[in-house]
Design a protein around this motif. Structure first.
Motif, PDB file in Angstrom:
ATOM      1  N   THR A 177      -5.946   6.181  -0.561  1.00 13.49           N
ATOM      2  CA  THR A 177      -7.083   5.557   0.129  1.00 13.49           C
ATOM      3  C   THR A 177      -8.412   5.907  -0.530  1.00 13.49           C
ATOM      4  O   THR A 177      -9.445   5.307  -0.199  1.00 13.49           O
ATOM      5  CB  THR A 177      -7.106   6.004   1.605  1.00 13.49           C
ATOM      6  N   SER A 209      -5.886  10.973  -2.491  1.00 14.77           N
ATOM      7  CA  SER A 209      -5.087  10.075  -1.652  1.00 14.77           C
ATOM      8  C   SER A 209      -5.249   8.654  -2.167  1.00 14.77           C
ATOM      9  O   SER A 209      -6.309   8.293  -2.700  1.00 14.77           O
ATOM     10  CB  SER A 209      -5.570  10.147  -0.205  1.00 14.77           C
ATOM     11  N   PRO A 252       0.801  -1.234   0.000  1.00  8.04           N
ATOM     12  CA  PRO A 252       0.000   0.000   0.000  1.00  8.04           C
ATOM     13  C   PRO A 252       0.833   1.283   0.000  1.00  8.04           C
ATOM     14  O   PRO A 252       0.303   2.358  -0.307  1.00  8.04           O
ATOM     15  CB  PRO A 252      -0.818  -0.117   1.291  1.00  8.04           C
TER      16      PRO A 252
END
Length: 408
Positions: free
Chosen positions: A269, A267, A248
Protein backbone atom coordinates in the motif's frame (compact mmCIF):
# COMPACT_ATOMS: atom_id res chain seq x y z
CA UNK A 1 -37.67 -47.60 -65.13
CA UNK A 2 -36.76 -51.15 -64.13
CA UNK A 3 -33.61 -50.95 -66.27
CA UNK A 4 -32.71 -47.57 -64.78
CA UNK A 5 -33.24 -48.89 -61.29
CA UNK A 6 -30.94 -51.81 -62.02
CA UNK A 7 -28.32 -49.48 -63.46
CA UNK A 8 -28.42 -47.26 -60.39
CA UNK A 9 -28.27 -50.27 -58.10
CA UNK A 10 -24.97 -51.56 -59.51
CA UNK A 11 -22.78 -48.61 -58.37
CA UNK A 12 -24.43 -48.73 -54.96
CA UNK A 13 -23.51 -52.42 -54.61
CA UNK A 14 -20.00 -51.68 -55.84
CA UNK A 15 -19.64 -48.85 -53.34
CA UNK A 16 -20.76 -51.13 -50.54
CA UNK A 17 -18.27 -53.79 -51.68
CA UNK A 18 -15.49 -51.19 -51.91
CA UNK A 19 -16.37 -50.03 -48.41
CA UNK A 20 -15.94 -53.58 -47.10
CA UNK A 21 -12.55 -53.87 -48.81
CA UNK A 22 -11.58 -50.46 -47.42
CA UNK A 23 -12.53 -51.63 -43.94
CA UNK A 24 -10.46 -54.81 -44.30
CA UNK A 25 -7.46 -52.83 -45.57
CA UNK A 26 -7.78 -50.27 -42.78
CA UNK A 27 -8.07 -52.95 -40.12
CA UNK A 28 -5.02 -54.74 -41.51
CA UNK A 29 -2.99 -51.53 -41.37
CA UNK A 30 -4.10 -50.77 -37.84
CA UNK A 31 -3.20 -54.32 -36.75
CA UNK A 32 0.25 -54.07 -38.34
CA UNK A 33 1.07 -50.57 -37.12
CA UNK A 34 3.06 -50.49 -33.90
CA UNK A 35 2.43 -46.86 -33.04
CA UNK A 36 4.33 -46.94 -29.77
CA UNK A 37 7.25 -48.78 -31.35
CA UNK A 38 7.35 -46.30 -34.23
CA UNK A 39 7.44 -43.40 -31.77
CA UNK A 40 10.30 -45.00 -29.81
CA UNK A 41 12.25 -45.59 -33.05
CA UNK A 42 11.67 -41.98 -34.17
CA UNK A 43 12.89 -40.55 -30.86
CA UNK A 44 15.87 -42.94 -30.78
CA UNK A 45 16.95 -41.62 -34.18
CA UNK A 46 17.49 -38.14 -32.71
CA UNK A 47 18.34 -39.00 -29.10
CA UNK A 48 21.93 -40.03 -29.80
CA UNK A 49 25.16 -39.18 -27.98
CA UNK A 50 26.32 -36.75 -30.68
CA UNK A 51 26.16 -33.13 -29.48
CA UNK A 52 24.31 -30.46 -31.43
CA UNK A 53 27.48 -28.36 -31.15
CA UNK A 54 30.82 -30.12 -31.71
CA UNK A 55 33.57 -30.68 -34.26
CA UNK A 56 31.70 -33.83 -35.36
CA UNK A 57 28.54 -31.77 -35.91
CA UNK A 58 30.40 -29.61 -38.41
CA UNK A 59 31.34 -32.74 -40.38
CA UNK A 60 27.84 -34.19 -40.11
CA UNK A 61 26.37 -30.93 -41.39
CA UNK A 62 28.57 -31.09 -44.49
CA UNK A 63 27.20 -34.57 -45.23
CA UNK A 64 23.66 -33.28 -44.73
CA UNK A 65 24.34 -30.41 -47.12
CA UNK A 66 25.41 -32.93 -49.77
CA UNK A 67 22.21 -34.91 -49.18
CA UNK A 68 20.01 -31.83 -49.61
CA UNK A 69 21.95 -30.69 -52.66
CA UNK A 70 21.00 -34.04 -54.22
CA UNK A 71 17.38 -33.45 -53.24
CA UNK A 72 17.50 -30.07 -54.96
CA UNK A 73 19.17 -31.58 -58.04
CA UNK A 74 16.21 -33.97 -58.25
CA UNK A 75 13.81 -31.02 -58.20
CA UNK A 76 13.09 -30.79 -54.49
CA UNK A 77 9.72 -31.74 -53.10
CA UNK A 78 6.32 -30.38 -54.05
CA UNK A 79 4.03 -28.38 -51.82
CA UNK A 80 1.55 -30.52 -49.92
CA UNK A 81 -2.16 -30.03 -50.61
CA UNK A 82 -4.58 -29.09 -47.86
CA UNK A 83 -6.26 -32.48 -48.00
CA UNK A 84 -3.27 -34.19 -46.36
CA UNK A 85 -4.30 -32.39 -43.17
CA UNK A 86 -5.54 -34.92 -40.61
CA UNK A 87 -4.10 -37.97 -42.38
CA UNK A 88 -3.40 -40.85 -40.00
CA UNK A 89 -2.77 -44.61 -40.15
CA UNK A 90 -5.57 -46.56 -41.83
CA UNK A 91 -6.81 -43.75 -44.09
CA UNK A 92 -7.25 -44.61 -47.76
CA UNK A 93 -7.19 -41.37 -49.72
CA UNK A 94 -5.56 -40.22 -52.95
CA UNK A 95 -3.52 -37.55 -51.11
CA UNK A 96 -1.78 -40.29 -49.09
CA UNK A 97 0.45 -41.03 -52.09
CA UNK A 98 1.59 -37.40 -52.20
CA UNK A 99 2.50 -37.49 -48.51
CA UNK A 100 4.38 -40.75 -49.08
CA UNK A 101 6.35 -39.25 -51.99
CA UNK A 102 7.21 -36.21 -49.85
CA UNK A 103 8.57 -38.38 -47.02
CA UNK A 104 10.47 -40.63 -49.44
CA UNK A 105 12.15 -37.52 -50.84
CA UNK A 106 13.33 -36.41 -47.38
CA UNK A 107 14.46 -39.94 -46.45
CA UNK A 108 11.82 -40.60 -43.79
CA UNK A 109 10.18 -43.43 -45.76
CA UNK A 110 12.27 -46.05 -47.65
CA UNK A 111 12.35 -45.51 -51.43
CA UNK A 112 11.14 -49.07 -52.05
CA UNK A 113 7.75 -48.01 -50.62
CA UNK A 114 7.16 -45.90 -53.74
CA UNK A 115 4.71 -48.44 -55.18
CA UNK A 116 2.51 -48.33 -52.06
CA UNK A 117 0.14 -45.54 -52.91
CA UNK A 118 -3.15 -44.57 -51.34
CA UNK A 119 -3.29 -46.45 -48.04
CA UNK A 120 -1.67 -44.83 -45.00
CA UNK A 121 0.19 -47.94 -43.85
CA UNK A 122 2.63 -48.85 -41.09
CA UNK A 123 5.63 -47.64 -43.11
CA UNK A 124 4.10 -44.22 -43.62
CA UNK A 125 3.20 -44.05 -39.92
CA UNK A 126 6.83 -44.73 -39.00
CA UNK A 127 8.07 -42.19 -41.54
CA UNK A 128 5.72 -39.44 -40.41
CA UNK A 129 6.72 -39.99 -36.78
CA UNK A 130 10.39 -39.76 -37.73
CA UNK A 131 9.70 -36.52 -39.62
CA UNK A 132 7.93 -35.11 -36.57
CA UNK A 133 10.79 -36.09 -34.25
CA UNK A 134 13.38 -34.52 -36.58
CA UNK A 135 11.46 -31.24 -36.54
CA UNK A 136 10.88 -31.14 -32.79
CA UNK A 137 7.14 -31.69 -33.13
CA UNK A 138 4.71 -33.75 -31.10
CA UNK A 139 5.24 -37.32 -32.34
CA UNK A 140 1.62 -38.26 -33.00
CA UNK A 141 1.64 -40.00 -36.38
CA UNK A 142 -1.02 -37.55 -37.53
CA UNK A 143 -0.67 -34.59 -39.92
CA UNK A 144 -1.58 -31.81 -37.50
CA UNK A 145 -1.19 -28.08 -38.16
CA UNK A 146 2.48 -27.82 -37.15
CA UNK A 147 3.38 -30.94 -39.14
CA UNK A 148 1.56 -29.58 -42.20
CA UNK A 149 3.52 -26.32 -41.91
CA UNK A 150 6.87 -28.15 -41.58
CA UNK A 151 6.12 -30.42 -44.55
CA UNK A 152 5.60 -27.34 -46.71
CA UNK A 153 8.93 -25.66 -45.96
CA UNK A 154 10.71 -25.79 -49.36
CA UNK A 155 13.80 -27.93 -49.85
CA UNK A 156 15.91 -24.96 -50.94
CA UNK A 157 15.09 -23.20 -47.65
CA UNK A 158 16.22 -26.28 -45.71
CA UNK A 159 19.45 -26.40 -47.73
CA UNK A 160 20.17 -22.76 -46.98
CA UNK A 161 19.43 -23.43 -43.30
CA UNK A 162 22.00 -26.24 -43.27
CA UNK A 163 24.65 -24.08 -44.93
CA UNK A 164 24.08 -21.20 -42.52
CA UNK A 165 24.21 -23.41 -39.45
CA UNK A 166 27.33 -25.19 -40.71
CA UNK A 167 29.07 -21.81 -40.68
CA UNK A 168 27.80 -21.11 -37.14
CA UNK A 169 29.06 -24.44 -35.85
CA UNK A 170 32.42 -24.08 -37.57
CA UNK A 171 32.86 -20.61 -36.06
CA UNK A 172 32.53 -22.02 -32.53
CA UNK A 173 33.63 -25.66 -32.64
CA UNK A 174 37.39 -25.03 -32.69
CA UNK A 175 37.14 -23.25 -29.32
CA UNK A 176 35.21 -25.99 -27.51
CA UNK A 177 36.74 -27.61 -24.45
CA UNK A 178 36.47 -31.21 -23.27
CA UNK A 179 33.53 -30.45 -20.96
CA UNK A 180 30.84 -27.85 -21.61
CA UNK A 181 27.13 -26.99 -21.57
CA UNK A 182 25.15 -25.96 -24.67
CA UNK A 183 21.81 -24.16 -24.60
CA UNK A 184 20.34 -24.38 -28.11
CA UNK A 185 17.65 -21.72 -28.32
CA UNK A 186 15.66 -22.83 -31.42
CA UNK A 187 15.39 -26.38 -30.02
CA UNK A 188 14.85 -25.16 -26.43
CA UNK A 189 17.20 -27.87 -25.18
CA UNK A 190 20.32 -28.13 -23.04
CA UNK A 191 23.17 -30.60 -23.52
CA UNK A 192 25.92 -31.38 -21.02
CA UNK A 193 28.95 -32.56 -23.01
CA UNK A 194 31.78 -34.71 -21.66
CA UNK A 195 34.69 -35.95 -23.79
CA UNK A 196 32.84 -35.11 -27.01
CA UNK A 197 29.64 -36.98 -26.12
CA UNK A 198 26.30 -35.96 -24.61
CA UNK A 199 26.32 -36.94 -20.94
CA UNK A 200 22.92 -35.37 -20.26
CA UNK A 201 20.21 -33.80 -22.40
CA UNK A 202 17.52 -31.58 -20.86
CA UNK A 203 14.34 -29.98 -22.13
CA UNK A 204 14.41 -26.22 -21.56
CA UNK A 205 12.22 -23.13 -21.67
CA UNK A 206 13.99 -20.14 -23.25
CA UNK A 207 13.28 -16.47 -23.89
CA UNK A 208 10.22 -15.48 -25.83
CA UNK A 209 10.52 -13.45 -29.02
CA UNK A 210 10.22 -10.05 -27.29
CA UNK A 211 12.58 -11.07 -24.42
CA UNK A 212 15.20 -13.15 -26.11
CA UNK A 213 17.81 -15.33 -24.49
CA UNK A 214 21.16 -13.76 -25.49
CA UNK A 215 23.83 -15.60 -27.49
CA UNK A 216 26.98 -15.77 -25.37
CA UNK A 217 29.95 -17.83 -24.16
CA UNK A 218 30.77 -17.91 -20.46
CA UNK A 219 31.51 -20.23 -17.52
CA UNK A 220 29.14 -21.69 -14.93
CA UNK A 221 30.77 -20.77 -11.63
CA UNK A 222 28.16 -20.99 -8.85
CA UNK A 223 25.07 -22.85 -7.68
CA UNK A 224 22.50 -21.08 -5.47
CA UNK A 225 20.28 -23.53 -3.58
CA UNK A 226 16.80 -22.34 -2.56
CA UNK A 227 17.54 -18.80 -3.78
CA UNK A 228 15.77 -15.54 -3.31
CA UNK A 229 14.51 -14.09 -6.57
CA UNK A 230 15.40 -10.43 -7.01
CA UNK A 231 12.86 -9.20 -9.54
CA UNK A 232 14.58 -7.37 -12.44
CA UNK A 233 13.43 -3.81 -13.09
CA UNK A 234 12.34 -4.81 -16.59
CA UNK A 235 9.90 -7.36 -15.15
CA UNK A 236 8.72 -4.89 -12.49
CA UNK A 237 7.89 -2.42 -15.25
CA UNK A 238 6.44 -4.87 -17.78
CA UNK A 239 4.69 -7.39 -15.58
CA UNK A 240 4.57 -6.83 -11.85
CA UNK A 241 2.80 -3.45 -11.95
CA UNK A 242 0.17 -4.92 -14.26
CA UNK A 243 -0.33 -7.96 -11.99
CA UNK A 244 -0.79 -5.76 -8.92
CA UNK A 245 -3.40 -3.68 -10.70
CA UNK A 246 -5.23 -6.89 -11.60
CA UNK A 247 -4.88 -8.47 -8.14
CA UNK A 248 -3.77 -6.38 -5.12
CA UNK A 249 -2.89 -9.62 -3.28
CA UNK A 250 -0.44 -10.76 -5.96
CA UNK A 251 2.72 -9.97 -3.96
CA UNK A 252 1.39 -11.63 -0.81
CA UNK A 253 0.25 -14.73 -2.70
CA UNK A 254 3.71 -15.20 -4.22
CA UNK A 255 5.67 -14.16 -1.11
CA UNK A 256 7.31 -11.17 -2.76
CA UNK A 257 8.58 -8.45 -0.41
CA UNK A 258 9.34 -4.77 -1.13
CA UNK A 259 12.42 -2.91 0.13
CA UNK A 260 13.55 0.68 -0.18
CA UNK A 261 17.11 1.84 -0.83
CA UNK A 262 17.94 1.58 2.87
CA UNK A 263 16.83 -2.04 3.12
CA UNK A 264 13.60 -1.22 4.95
CA UNK A 265 10.61 -3.42 4.12
CA UNK A 266 7.55 -1.64 2.76
CA UNK A 267 3.90 -2.55 2.41
CA UNK A 268 2.30 -2.85 -1.04
CA UNK A 269 0.00 0.00 0.00
CA UNK A 270 3.07 2.28 0.17
CA UNK A 271 3.39 2.06 -3.63
CA UNK A 272 1.32 4.02 -6.14
CA UNK A 273 0.49 1.21 -8.59
CA UNK A 274 -1.16 3.59 -11.05
CA UNK A 275 2.33 4.89 -11.93
CA UNK A 276 5.81 3.45 -12.54
CA UNK A 277 6.77 4.29 -8.94
CA UNK A 278 7.42 0.59 -8.22
CA UNK A 279 10.61 0.52 -10.33
CA UNK A 280 12.30 2.68 -7.67
CA UNK A 281 12.15 -0.17 -5.15
CA UNK A 282 13.62 -3.65 -4.77
CA UNK A 283 11.30 -6.68 -4.95
CA UNK A 284 12.51 -9.99 -3.50
CA UNK A 285 10.70 -13.32 -3.58
CA UNK A 286 11.31 -15.66 -0.65
CA UNK A 287 12.58 -19.21 -1.25
CA UNK A 288 9.88 -21.85 -1.55
CA UNK A 289 7.56 -23.67 -3.90
CA UNK A 290 6.22 -20.46 -5.50
CA UNK A 291 9.67 -19.00 -6.16
CA UNK A 292 10.11 -18.22 -9.85
CA UNK A 293 13.55 -19.89 -9.81
CA UNK A 294 12.29 -22.98 -8.04
CA UNK A 295 14.89 -24.67 -5.84
CA UNK A 296 18.07 -23.67 -7.64
CA UNK A 297 19.79 -20.99 -9.69
CA UNK A 298 22.82 -21.78 -11.90
CA UNK A 299 25.05 -18.73 -12.35
CA UNK A 300 27.43 -17.91 -15.18
CA UNK A 301 29.20 -14.63 -15.89
CA UNK A 302 27.35 -12.32 -18.29
CA UNK A 303 26.25 -8.69 -18.64
CA UNK A 304 22.59 -9.57 -19.23
CA UNK A 305 21.82 -10.91 -15.74
CA UNK A 306 20.55 -14.21 -17.20
CA UNK A 307 21.04 -17.66 -15.71
CA UNK A 308 19.70 -21.23 -15.72
CA UNK A 309 17.18 -22.19 -13.07
CA UNK A 310 14.48 -24.52 -11.79
CA UNK A 311 10.81 -23.57 -12.12
CA UNK A 312 7.52 -24.27 -10.34
CA UNK A 313 5.68 -24.40 -13.71
CA UNK A 314 6.85 -27.83 -14.86
CA UNK A 315 3.96 -28.17 -17.33
CA UNK A 316 5.75 -25.87 -19.80
CA UNK A 317 8.32 -28.59 -20.52
CA UNK A 318 5.60 -30.64 -22.21
CA UNK A 319 4.96 -28.04 -24.92
CA UNK A 320 6.40 -28.01 -28.43
CA UNK A 321 7.04 -24.26 -28.45
CA UNK A 322 8.91 -23.51 -25.24
CA UNK A 323 9.59 -19.79 -25.64
CA UNK A 324 8.08 -18.30 -22.48
CA UNK A 325 10.84 -16.84 -20.31
CA UNK A 326 12.15 -13.30 -19.95
CA UNK A 327 15.61 -14.29 -21.16
CA UNK A 328 16.70 -16.77 -18.51
CA UNK A 329 16.53 -20.52 -19.15
CA UNK A 330 14.40 -22.99 -17.18
CA UNK A 331 15.73 -26.54 -16.94
CA UNK A 332 13.80 -29.80 -16.70
CA UNK A 333 15.34 -32.39 -14.32
CA UNK A 334 17.59 -29.62 -13.07
CA UNK A 335 18.77 -31.71 -10.09
CA UNK A 336 20.68 -34.04 -12.45
CA UNK A 337 22.33 -31.10 -14.26
CA UNK A 338 23.39 -29.53 -10.94
CA UNK A 339 24.92 -32.84 -9.81
CA UNK A 340 26.83 -33.05 -13.11
CA UNK A 341 28.12 -29.47 -12.74
CA UNK A 342 29.25 -30.20 -9.15
CA UNK A 343 31.04 -33.42 -10.11
CA UNK A 344 34.44 -32.14 -8.97
CA UNK A 345 33.09 -30.70 -5.71
CA UNK A 346 32.89 -33.98 -3.81
CA UNK A 347 29.72 -35.70 -2.64
CA UNK A 348 27.17 -33.89 -4.78
CA UNK A 349 25.16 -36.64 -6.43
CA UNK A 350 21.48 -36.34 -7.42
CA UNK A 351 20.36 -37.61 -4.00
CA UNK A 352 22.42 -34.95 -2.25
CA UNK A 353 21.11 -32.22 -4.55
CA UNK A 354 17.49 -33.27 -3.95
CA UNK A 355 18.11 -33.36 -0.19
CA UNK A 356 19.33 -29.78 -0.38
CA UNK A 357 16.25 -28.80 -2.38
CA UNK A 358 13.98 -30.36 0.23
CA UNK A 359 15.79 -28.76 3.16
CA UNK A 360 14.81 -25.25 2.05
CA UNK A 361 18.23 -24.05 3.26
CA UNK A 362 19.86 -21.09 1.49
CA UNK A 363 23.27 -22.35 0.39
CA UNK A 364 25.68 -21.08 -2.29
CA UNK A 365 28.27 -23.45 -3.72
CA UNK A 366 31.18 -22.27 -5.86
CA UNK A 367 31.94 -24.76 -8.64
CA UNK A 368 35.48 -26.05 -8.13
CA UNK A 369 36.17 -26.27 -11.86
CA UNK A 370 33.91 -23.74 -13.66
CA UNK A 371 32.24 -25.30 -16.71
CA UNK A 372 32.08 -23.44 -20.06
CA UNK A 373 28.55 -22.66 -21.26
CA UNK A 374 27.47 -21.65 -24.77
CA UNK A 375 24.02 -20.27 -25.49
CA UNK A 376 23.66 -20.82 -29.23
CA UNK A 377 21.31 -20.53 -32.18
CA UNK A 378 21.52 -23.76 -34.17
CA UNK A 379 18.34 -24.34 -36.15
CA UNK A 380 19.65 -27.27 -38.24
CA UNK A 381 22.07 -30.06 -37.34
CA UNK A 382 22.80 -33.72 -38.07
CA UNK A 383 24.19 -36.74 -36.25
CA UNK A 384 26.56 -39.41 -37.53
CA UNK A 385 23.62 -41.76 -38.22
CA UNK A 386 22.58 -39.28 -40.92
CA UNK A 387 19.48 -38.00 -39.14
CA UNK A 388 19.00 -34.31 -39.98
CA UNK A 389 17.04 -32.11 -37.56
CA UNK A 390 15.46 -28.71 -38.16
CA UNK A 391 13.81 -26.13 -35.92
CA UNK A 392 11.77 -23.00 -36.57
CA UNK A 393 13.68 -19.74 -36.98
CA UNK A 394 11.97 -18.31 -33.91
CA UNK A 395 14.21 -15.23 -33.50
CA UNK A 396 14.57 -14.79 -37.31
CA UNK A 397 18.38 -14.99 -37.16
CA UNK A 398 18.30 -17.36 -40.15
CA UNK A 399 16.20 -14.87 -42.07
CA UNK A 400 18.79 -12.19 -41.30
CA UNK A 401 21.65 -14.51 -42.30
CA UNK A 402 23.43 -14.09 -38.96
CA UNK A 403 26.46 -16.31 -38.47
CA UNK A 404 28.26 -14.55 -35.63
CA UNK A 405 26.76 -12.65 -32.73
CA UNK A 406 27.98 -9.55 -30.89
CA UNK A 407 27.89 -11.18 -27.47
CA UNK A 408 29.55 -14.41 -28.59
Amino acid sequence: MTMLGATLAVPAAARAQDSIFDTFARNRVLRNTDREGNTVAALDAIDTVEPILSVDTAHNLQLAIMQYEQIMAAGGWEQMPRDIFGLVAGVDRRSVSRLRDRLIMSGDVPAEQQSKKDIFDEYLDAGLRQFQARHGLLVSGKVDAETFFALNVPADYRLQQLRLNAMRVEAISAELSDRYVVVNIPAATIEAIDAGLVARRHTAVVGRIDRQTPILHSKVHEINFNPYWHVPKSIIRRDLIKYMNEDPNYLANYRIRIFDGGGNELSPTDIDWSTDDAVNYAFRQDPGGENSMGHVKINFYNKHNVYLHDTPTKSLFGENRRFHSSGCVRVEDVDALVAWLLRDNGDWDVTGVEAMFNSGERVDVAIKNPVPIHTTYISAWANRQGTVSFREDVYEYDKAGKVTFDDA
